[in-house]
Design a protein around this motif. Structure first.
Motif, PDB file in Angstrom:
ATOM      1  N   LEU A 192       0.805  -1.233   0.000  1.00 51.57           N
ATOM      2  CA  LEU A 192       0.000   0.000   0.000  1.00 51.57           C
ATOM      3  C   LEU A 192       0.835   1.280   0.000  1.00 51.57           C
ATOM      4  O   LEU A 192       0.286   2.382  -0.064  1.00 51.57           O
ATOM      5  CB  LEU A 192      -0.886   0.040   1.257  1.00 51.57           C
ATOM      6  CG  LEU A 192      -1.839  -1.115   1.470  1.00 51.57           C
ATOM      7  CD1 LEU A 192      -2.600  -0.919   2.764  1.00 51.57           C
ATOM      8  CD2 LEU A 192      -2.782  -1.233   0.289  1.00 51.57           C
ATOM      9  N   ALA A 196       2.514   3.199  -1.727  1.00 51.34           N
ATOM     10  CA  ALA A 196       2.492   4.283  -2.719  1.00 51.34           C
ATOM     11  C   ALA A 196       1.297   5.217  -2.524  1.00 51.34           C
ATOM     12  O   ALA A 196       1.362   6.380  -2.949  1.00 51.34           O
ATOM     13  CB  ALA A 196       2.458   3.684  -4.122  1.00 51.34           C
ATOM     14  N   ALA A 197       0.249   4.753  -1.907  1.00 49.19           N
ATOM     15  CA  ALA A 197      -0.973   5.568  -1.825  1.00 49.19           C
ATOM     16  C   ALA A 197      -1.716   5.252  -0.538  1.00 49.19           C
ATOM     17  O   ALA A 197      -2.854   4.817  -0.556  1.00 49.19           O
ATOM     18  CB  ALA A 197      -1.857   5.291  -3.037  1.00 49.19           C
ATOM     19  N   CYS A 198      -1.026   5.474   0.588  1.00 53.74           N
ATOM     20  CA  CYS A 198      -1.561   4.980   1.853  1.00 53.74           C
ATOM     21  C   CYS A 198      -1.969   6.109   2.785  1.00 53.74           C
ATOM     22  O   CYS A 198      -1.135   6.866   3.267  1.00 53.74           O
ATOM     23  CB  CYS A 198      -0.521   4.088   2.520  1.00 53.74           C
ATOM     24  SG  CYS A 198      -1.156   3.306   4.008  1.00 53.74           S
ATOM     25  N   ARG A 199      -3.259   6.174   3.069  1.00 53.67           N
ATOM     26  CA  ARG A 199      -3.751   7.182   4.007  1.00 53.67           C
ATOM     27  C   ARG A 199      -3.296   6.891   5.436  1.00 53.67           C
ATOM     28  O   ARG A 199      -3.167   7.805   6.244  1.00 53.67           O
ATOM     29  CB  ARG A 199      -5.272   7.264   3.948  1.00 53.67           C
ATOM     30  CG  ARG A 199      -5.782   7.930   2.684  1.00 53.67           C
ATOM     31  CD  ARG A 199      -7.294   7.987   2.673  1.00 53.67           C
ATOM     32  NE  ARG A 199      -7.759   8.691   1.495  1.00 53.67           N
ATOM     33  CZ  ARG A 199      -7.974  10.012   1.466  1.00 53.67           C
ATOM     34  NH1 ARG A 199      -7.787  10.735   2.540  1.00 53.67           N
ATOM     35  NH2 ARG A 199      -8.369  10.586   0.353  1.00 53.67           N
ATOM     36  N   LEU A 200      -3.077   5.624   5.749  1.00 55.84           N
ATOM     37  CA  LEU A 200      -2.566   5.283   7.085  1.00 55.84           C
ATOM     38  C   LEU A 200      -1.168   5.858   7.276  1.00 55.84           C
ATOM     39  O   LEU A 200      -0.863   6.433   8.317  1.00 55.84           O
ATOM     40  CB  LEU A 200      -2.541   3.758   7.268  1.00 55.84           C
ATOM     41  CG  LEU A 200      -1.900   3.242   8.565  1.00 55.84           C
ATOM     42  CD1 LEU A 200      -2.630   3.779   9.790  1.00 55.84           C
ATOM     43  CD2 LEU A 200      -1.874   1.709   8.583  1.00 55.84           C
ATOM     44  N   ALA A 230      -1.436   9.493   7.983  1.00 54.05           N
ATOM     45  CA  ALA A 230      -1.986   9.749   9.330  1.00 54.05           C
ATOM     46  C   ALA A 230      -0.933   9.491  10.399  1.00 54.05           C
ATOM     47  O   ALA A 230      -0.825  10.252  11.372  1.00 54.05           O
ATOM     48  CB  ALA A 230      -3.204   8.856   9.564  1.00 54.05           C
TER      49      ALA A 230
END
Lengths: 148, 148
Positions: B101, B103-107, B110
């Motif tokens: 994930l 490359a494009a991880c909101r975690l 955060a």
């Protein structure tokens, strides 16, 4: 500065389940573990913990599998990470040997405040928020993909 | 959630030096390591790092030893911990195997915000603040004590 490997796996498993719920596919622990590329044995322990925390539920039998609960999807991420990590010291105050300063340590107090600031920064978010675009579509594209 | 052992040792060494500076005693690395009960070899590496960061200075010869610099005593604790810890991810985004994930991880985003909140909570403090009463007197009481 590191979270535990278990917390890392728990959050990613919850995110994978969040996107699969939308497809009405309830995967096995093994399928989730393979998709996010973590060892099955570790994933199984994490699922047990997430079930205990009310984040994940497991249904047996045909059509059964893992799914995220509503609380798991919408609950505070900060609260979840606090539960997964515990609120022990971020340095080895009580290690063996314990730190000789532990009884009256301003550093210990300062680090506790900082740790709480870390958790508080995650409070406004949820697992549901973490799977918004672009993360959700990427999560959904991982193999093994749910049957269509 | 844990800081590295090196950061833990670095902060405690700096605190011990802060209280010894007031007694005009410049200890050896071994003396500081024994007082705060950490292995000498680890302490020696930490001293090298603290010298590189301008927090500690070492004078050779008779009457020589370690002391805290003014910047080391009064500088931002948050800045020091950022330098000691680095600002890498708090979970294994780039481990082997890397997270699919990443490359494009909101975690990931955060957790970076949360990590910065941790450091920012330490920004208003300094090593000098950490050795105020009751921590300073306790630090000064540890053996080996400075010669009187």
């Amino acid at each position: 500065m590191r979270l535990t490997k278990s917390t890392d796996i728990a959050l990613r498993m919850a995110m994978r389940l969040a996107v699969l719920d939308d497809t009405r596919h309830a995967p096995t622990t093994r399928e989730v573990a393979e998709a996010i590329q973590v060892p099955y044995t570790h994933a199984a322990k994490v699922v047990s913990r997430l079930r205990h925390l009310g984040v994940v539920e497991a249904r047996r039998g045909r059509g059964g599998g893992l799914s995220l609960t509503t609380a798991g999807r919408t609950g505070s991420l900060g609260h979840l990470v606090r539960q997964l990590e515990g609120v022990g010291d971020v340095v080895g105050c009580e290690d063996d040997p314990p730190c000789p300063l532990r009884a009256a340590c301003r550093l210990r107090g300062a680090l506790r405040v900082a740790q709480e600031a870390f958790f508080a920064a995650l409070d406004p978010l949820s697992i549901g928020d973490l799977v918004e675009t672009p993360t959700g579509p990427l999560l959904l594209s991982l193999t093994p993909r749910p049957e269509s």
